[in-house]
Design a protein around this motif. Structure first.
Motif, PDB file in Angstrom:
ATOM      1  N   MET A 110     -45.569 -22.014  -1.385  1.00 20.76           N
ATOM      2  CA  MET A 110     -44.876 -20.982  -0.733  1.00 20.76           C
ATOM      3  C   MET A 110     -43.277 -21.223  -0.769  1.00 20.76           C
ATOM      4  N   ILE A 111     -42.878 -22.358  -0.361  1.00 19.94           N
ATOM      5  CA  ILE A 111     -41.694 -22.952  -0.401  1.00 19.94           C
ATOM      6  C   ILE A 111     -41.196 -22.758  -1.994  1.00 19.94           C
ATOM      7  N   LEU A 112     -42.084 -23.215  -2.880  1.00 20.15           N
ATOM      8  CA  LEU A 112     -41.439 -23.259  -4.239  1.00 20.15           C
ATOM      9  C   LEU A 112     -41.108 -21.770  -4.627  1.00 20.15           C
ATOM     10  N   TYR A 113     -42.025 -20.875  -4.354  1.00 20.80           N
ATOM     11  CA  TYR A 113     -41.976 -19.570  -4.859  1.00 20.80           C
ATOM     12  C   TYR A 113     -40.711 -18.879  -3.977  1.00 20.80           C
ATOM     13  N   GLY A 114     -40.540 -19.405  -2.723  1.00 20.65           N
ATOM     14  CA  GLY A 114     -39.252 -18.941  -2.387  1.00 20.65           C
ATOM     15  C   GLY A 114     -37.964 -19.344  -2.888  1.00 20.65           C
ATOM     16  N   ILE A 115     -37.987 -20.620  -3.476  1.00 24.45           N
ATOM     17  CA  ILE A 115     -36.976 -21.058  -4.115  1.00 24.45           C
ATOM     18  C   ILE A 115     -36.775 -20.241  -5.368  1.00 24.45           C
ATOM     19  N   ALA A 116     -37.926 -20.313  -6.296  1.00 25.41           N
ATOM     20  CA  ALA A 116     -37.853 -19.253  -7.632  1.00 25.41           C
ATOM     21  C   ALA A 116     -37.439 -17.920  -7.295  1.00 25.41           C
ATOM     22  N   LEU A 117     -37.452 -17.284  -6.254  1.00 22.15           N
ATOM     23  CA  LEU A 117     -36.841 -16.033  -6.153  1.00 22.15           C
ATOM     24  C   LEU A 117     -35.648 -15.812  -5.205  1.00 22.15           C
ATOM     25  N   GLY A 118     -35.414 -16.914  -4.514  1.00 18.94           N
ATOM     26  CA  GLY A 118     -34.344 -16.715  -3.789  1.00 18.94           C
ATOM     27  C   GLY A 118     -34.279 -15.894  -2.525  1.00 18.94           C
ATOM     28  N   SER A 119     -35.652 -16.069  -1.905  1.00 17.00           N
ATOM     29  CA  SER A 119     -35.838 -15.303  -0.839  1.00 17.00           C
ATOM     30  C   SER A 119     -36.315 -16.053   0.497  1.00 17.00           C
ATOM     31  N   GLU A 120     -35.670 -15.700   1.658  1.00 17.68           N
ATOM     32  CA  GLU A 120     -35.937 -16.369   2.630  1.00 17.68           C
ATOM     33  C   GLU A 120     -37.227 -15.968   3.353  1.00 17.68           C
ATOM     34  N   VAL A 121     -37.783 -14.950   3.071  1.00 17.80           N
ATOM     35  CA  VAL A 121     -39.153 -14.443   3.729  1.00 17.80           C
ATOM     36  C   VAL A 121     -40.209 -15.605   3.431  1.00 17.80           C
ATOM     37  N   TYR A 122     -40.312 -16.124   2.247  1.00 18.12           N
ATOM     38  CA  TYR A 122     -41.224 -17.227   2.107  1.00 18.12           C
ATOM     39  C   TYR A 122     -41.114 -18.332   2.907  1.00 18.12           C
ATOM     40  N   PHE A 123     -40.124 -18.671   3.196  1.00 25.08           N
ATOM     41  CA  PHE A 123     -39.713 -20.006   3.950  1.00 25.08           C
ATOM     42  C   PHE A 123     -40.309 -19.587   5.724  1.00 25.08           C
ATOM     43  N   GLU A 124     -40.047 -18.327   6.064  1.00 27.01           N
ATOM     44  CA  GLU A 124     -40.732 -18.022   7.341  1.00 27.01           C
ATOM     45  C   GLU A 124     -42.372 -17.897   7.385  1.00 27.01           C
ATOM     46  N   ALA A 125     -42.892 -17.469   6.054  1.00 24.09           N
ATOM     47  CA  ALA A 125     -44.248 -17.409   5.900  1.00 24.09           C
ATOM     48  C   ALA A 125     -44.930 -18.682   5.985  1.00 24.09           C
ATOM     49  N   SER A 126     -44.013 -19.746   5.295  1.00 23.90           N
ATOM     50  CA  SER A 126     -44.490 -21.217   5.309  1.00 23.90           C
ATOM     51  C   SER A 126     -44.463 -21.643   6.437  1.00 23.90           C
ATOM     52  N   LEU A 127     -43.841 -21.483   7.486  1.00 19.97           N
ATOM     53  CA  LEU A 127     -43.768 -21.921   8.901  1.00 19.97           C
ATOM     54  C   LEU A 127     -44.862 -21.492   9.551  1.00 19.97           C
ATOM     55  N   ILE A 128     -45.554 -20.094   9.354  1.00 15.84           N
ATOM     56  CA  ILE A 128     -46.422 -19.614  10.076  1.00 15.84           C
ATOM     57  C   ILE A 128     -47.754 -20.330   9.356  1.00 15.84           C
ATOM     58  N   ILE A 129     -47.814 -20.543   8.263  1.00 11.91           N
ATOM     59  CA  ILE A 129     -48.939 -21.300   7.750  1.00 11.91           C
ATOM     60  C   ILE A 129     -48.795 -22.717   7.994  1.00 11.91           C
ATOM     61  N   ALA A 130     -47.920 -23.285   8.146  1.00 18.12           N
ATOM     62  CA  ALA A 130     -47.932 -24.810   8.893  1.00 18.12           C
ATOM     63  C   ALA A 130     -48.233 -24.900  10.040  1.00 18.12           C
TER      64      ALA A 130
END
Length: 89
Positions: free
Chosen positions: A48-68
Motif C-alpha cells: 500500500m505504501i509503495l502504491y501511494g509512492i507510485a501514484l503520489g497520493s496520501e490516501v494510501y498512507f492513511e489506508a496503510s495505517l488502518i491495515i497496520a
C-alpha cells in the motif's frame, strides 16, 4: 530510476505475499499460520505504501495505517484465543 526501484519492490513484496499464503496453507501448527498471517499484513502494508509512492497520493498512507492497526489487533486476538480459549473475558 525510482520507477524501476518501485517496480522491483512491488515484485518482491508480491512474491513475499505468495510465500506467506503458501505457509498459511501448508503450516502444521496454528502458531505458524498466525505468524505467516501477521507477516502477510506487513507485506500488504508495504504494498500500500509503495502504491501511494507510485501514484503520489496520501490516501494510501492513511489506508496503510488502518491495515497496520487491524493486523496488530488480529494478531493479539489470535494469540489470546490460543492461550486462553476465548478472546473477551
Amino acid at each position: 530510476m525510482i520507477t524501476y526501484a518501485t517496480h522491483f519492490a512491488f515484485i518482491c513484496f508480491a512474491l513475499a505475499i505468495l510465500m506467506n499464503l503458501w505457509k498459511i496453507i501448508t503450516a502444521g501448527e496454528i502458531a505458524d499460520r498466525i505468524l505467516a498471517l501477521d507477516s502477510m499484513f506487513i507485506n500488504a502494508l508495504a504494498l500500500m505504501i509503495l502504491y501511494g509512492i507510485a501514484l503520489g497520493s496520501e490516501v494510501y498512507f492513511e489506508a496503510s495505517l488502518i491495515i497496520a492497526m487491524l493486523g496488530f489487533v488480529s494478531t493479539v486476538a489470535y494469540a489470546r484465543f490460543i492461550l486462553r480459549g476465548n478472546i473477551i473475558e
